[in-house]
Design an enzyme around this catalytic site. Structure first.
Site, PDB file in Angstrom:
ATOM      1  N   GLU A 145       5.412  -3.339   1.410  1.00 36.81           N
ATOM      2  CA  GLU A 145       5.844  -2.872   0.089  1.00 36.81           C
ATOM      3  C   GLU A 145       5.121  -1.557  -0.142  1.00 36.81           C
ATOM      4  OE1 GLU A 145       4.885  -2.106  -3.654  1.00 36.81           O
ATOM      5  OE2 GLU A 145       4.442  -4.250  -3.844  1.00 36.81           O
ATOM      6  N   GLU A 179       6.925   9.253  -5.834  1.00 32.59           N
ATOM      7  CA  GLU A 179       5.969   8.531  -6.668  1.00 32.59           C
ATOM      8  C   GLU A 179       4.656   9.297  -6.810  1.00 32.59           C
ATOM      9  OE1 GLU A 179       4.101   4.031  -6.958  1.00 32.59           O
ATOM     10  OE2 GLU A 179       4.378   4.931  -4.980  1.00 32.59           O
ATOM     11  N   CYS A 235       2.964  -1.027  -8.903  1.00 33.50           N
ATOM     12  CA  CYS A 235       4.053  -0.591  -8.035  1.00 33.50           C
ATOM     13  C   CYS A 235       5.381  -0.574  -8.773  1.00 33.50           C
ATOM     14  CB  CYS A 235       4.130  -1.481  -6.803  1.00 33.50           C
ATOM     15  SG  CYS A 235       3.972  -3.236  -7.151  1.00 33.50           S
ATOM     16  N   GLY A 247       0.819  -1.207   0.000  1.00 28.47           N
ATOM     17  CA  GLY A 247       0.000   0.000   0.000  1.00 28.47           C
ATOM     18  C   GLY A 247       0.848   1.250   0.000  1.00 28.47           C
ATOM     19  N   SER A 248       0.288   2.329   0.509  1.00 29.33           N
ATOM     20  CA  SER A 248       0.935   3.634   0.444  1.00 29.33           C
ATOM     21  C   SER A 248       2.074   3.745   1.446  1.00 29.33           C
ATOM     22  CB  SER A 248      -0.087   4.734   0.717  1.00 29.33           C
ATOM     23  OG  SER A 248      -0.497   4.710   2.078  1.00 29.33           O
ATOM     24  N   GLY A 254       1.636   2.524   5.249  1.00 30.71           N
ATOM     25  CA  GLY A 254       2.548   1.459   5.629  1.00 30.71           C
ATOM     26  C   GLY A 254       3.497   1.875   6.734  1.00 30.71           C
TER      27      GLY A 254
END
Length: 505
Positions: A263, A389, A300, A239-240, A244
């Site tokens: 992740e 990102e 991702c 996730g974000s 996270g």
């Protein structure tokens, strides 16, 4: 007849209501109502998982392999319904969901085959040396053992392969760990039908029903309660970065800290070397555009940054990418929230004086259109936000003046899931300079390819240095992902009949 969700939680074989409800927010199709999670449900699921561990954690590998295969079979038995509700909830095309379902069942079967072989146990043996001086050595054996109940958080961008029965769940179950899944509110119906498949497999395989529970979306309190529950021994999350990191910190602050395998995010830079651009500029530009916009850029491993050495060949590459991107129409994003974040990210880039727009588009609602920007190496280094990102079909070209500057840019990247070198034969020496830098930055280093598409295989690494993931020594894809939920135990001077059965074969 179309699948109609129960709208309930699955806890140790029982379908239960929660406290309050929430509505799904599908891209198209009917809205369904679901029970919201509660802390009490978290407690019940974790206690059931701990109870299940005393049988499931000590079961034979063949029994667990049969269970994994049964889950795969039951998912395939619901294939049409999974595709239908998954497409409604996420807006993903049916072909994508069919492929993702195949990946999900494929990795379940791969993990079943893998644990049956037993190599993952890393069995070691040091024989006794009773006559050794100055002190004898006892007999010592080592084997990997399951850690206990595992919490898994479903991902928004992969409703099957990284969610209810996805890689984290499959790896934990393969290791011998019961699982409590916190379903993602973006696709609760998809989560439920997969949970029904797992429930059917539990009955078919005769395992303890506490081996799997699904708690649907609710407040952040539910996720916090899950990672802080004393019976949970590890967490898998996709996730974000913000979400996270918050859960990671909670895991570290527990009285008994536990590993958090998160992740979190990556821009997946590509280094475009001179000879490759001279020979393949147009093809590389078109290929980048295709990878950048695949699935509305909601991967991702989306390659968000291309570093090029300034010149005519770079112009050709950029021109081809811009032209290809301009032909891509609006795409539906997974959730309203993801779309909103993309629009805001695009707006931040569009208003920065450190970037030049190459393709500037407007989109609204739940749709996204591609955007492409350009900056110089010096501006990229001075403005850290350019390396963050933006989840969606947005690309950044970084023009540098030399290979030395390209290497400087590479050294400055944060941790990544992937890093790519595009090269031709004449670029070998330049690539040799970059490869050691990039392997320190990423979990997977590619040559002449695009990183979207993660193979489920023994040699795959899907992870990397922070912030790509919270544990650089782990992978969330491939058979090595099972090792996240194991710990080594040594047995000293233990009689054969007392050793775990996994030592026998």
């Amino acid at each position: 007849m179309a699948f109609t969700p129960k709208g309930k939680h699955l806890v140790a074989g029982e379908w239960l209501d929660g406290s309050g409800t929430f509505d799904s927010a599908p891209a198209h199709g009917p809205v369904h109502q679901f029970a919201a999670g509660t802390v009490d449900l978290v407690n019940r699921a974790c206690e059931a998982a701990e109870d299940a561990f005393w049988s499931y954690g000590y079961s034979m590998r063949g029994e667990r392999a049969a269970f994994l295969r049964a889950i795969a079979d039951e998912i395939e038995a619901r294939a049409a319904d999974i595709t239908e509700i998954g497409s409604q909830e996420t807006g993903l095309p049916e072909a994508r969901l069919q492929g993702e379902r195949g990946r999900t069942t494929g990795q379940l079967r791969l993990f079943a085959d893998h644990i049956e072989k037993g190599d993952y146990l890393d069995r070691r043996f040091d024989s006794a040396l009773p006559d050794r001086q100055p002190a004898p050595r006892p007999e010592i054996r080592l084997i990997q053992r399951p850690v206990g109940p595992v919490a898994v958080f479903g991902a928004s961008n992969f409703p099957l392969a990284f969610s209810t029965a996805g890689g984290d769940t499959a790896a934990a179950l393969a290791a011998g760990c019961p699982v409590v899944v916190k379903g993602h509110s973006a696709h609760p119906g998809t989560a439920e039908i997969v949970a029904q498949a797992i429930a059917a497999a539990i009955a078919r395989a005769g395992v303890h029903p506490g081996v799997f529970s699904l708690i649907q979306g609710g407040s952040r309190e539910i996720g916090h309660a899950l990672v802080q529950h004393p019976l949970i021994k590890a967490v898998g999350f996709t996730g974000s970065l913000a979400g996270g990191r918050a859960l990671f910190d909670l895991c570290a602050q527990r009285p008994e800290p536990i590993p958090f395998f998160g992740e979190l995010g990556s821009v997946n830079p590509m280094m475009m070397l001179p000879e490759a651009l001279k020979t393949h500029a147009e093809a590389l530009g078109q290929g980048w555009a295709g990878s950048l916009t695949m699935g509305a850029g909601q991967f991702c491993t989306n390659p968000g940054i291309a570093v090029v050495i300034d010149g005519a060949d770079a112009d050709r590459f950029i021109g081809a990418a811009t032209e290809a991107l301009s032909k891509v129409g609006p795409q539906t994003m997974l959730t309203d929230g993801i779309a909103k974040a993309y629009h805001e990210g695009r707006a931040r880039f569009a208003t920065r004086n450190t970037v030049k727009p190459l393709l500037k588009t407007e989109s609204s609602g739940r749709t996204a259109t591609p955007n492409l920007f350009e900056t110089t190496g010096a501006q990229f280094v001075s403005d850290h936000a350019l390396g963050e990102e933006v989840f969606g079909p947005l690309g950044m070209v970084v023009r540098v003046g030399s290979l030395d500057e390209m290497e400087q840019i590479a050294r400055g990247f944060d941790g990544q899931l992937t890093a790519t070198i595009h090269m031709d034969g004449g670029d070998l020496e330049a690539a040799r300079r970059l490869r050691p830098v990039l392997e320190r930055k990423a979990g997977r280093v590619l040559v002449n390819g695009f990183p979207t598409g993660v193979e489920v295989a023994d040699s795959m690494v899907h992870g990397g240095p922070y912030p790509a993931s919270t544990n650089f020594g782990a992978t969330s894809v491939g058979t090595m992902s099972i090792r996240r939920f194991l710990r080594p135990v040594s047995y000293q001077n233990m009689p054969e009949g007392l050793l775990p059965e996994d030592f026998q074969g």
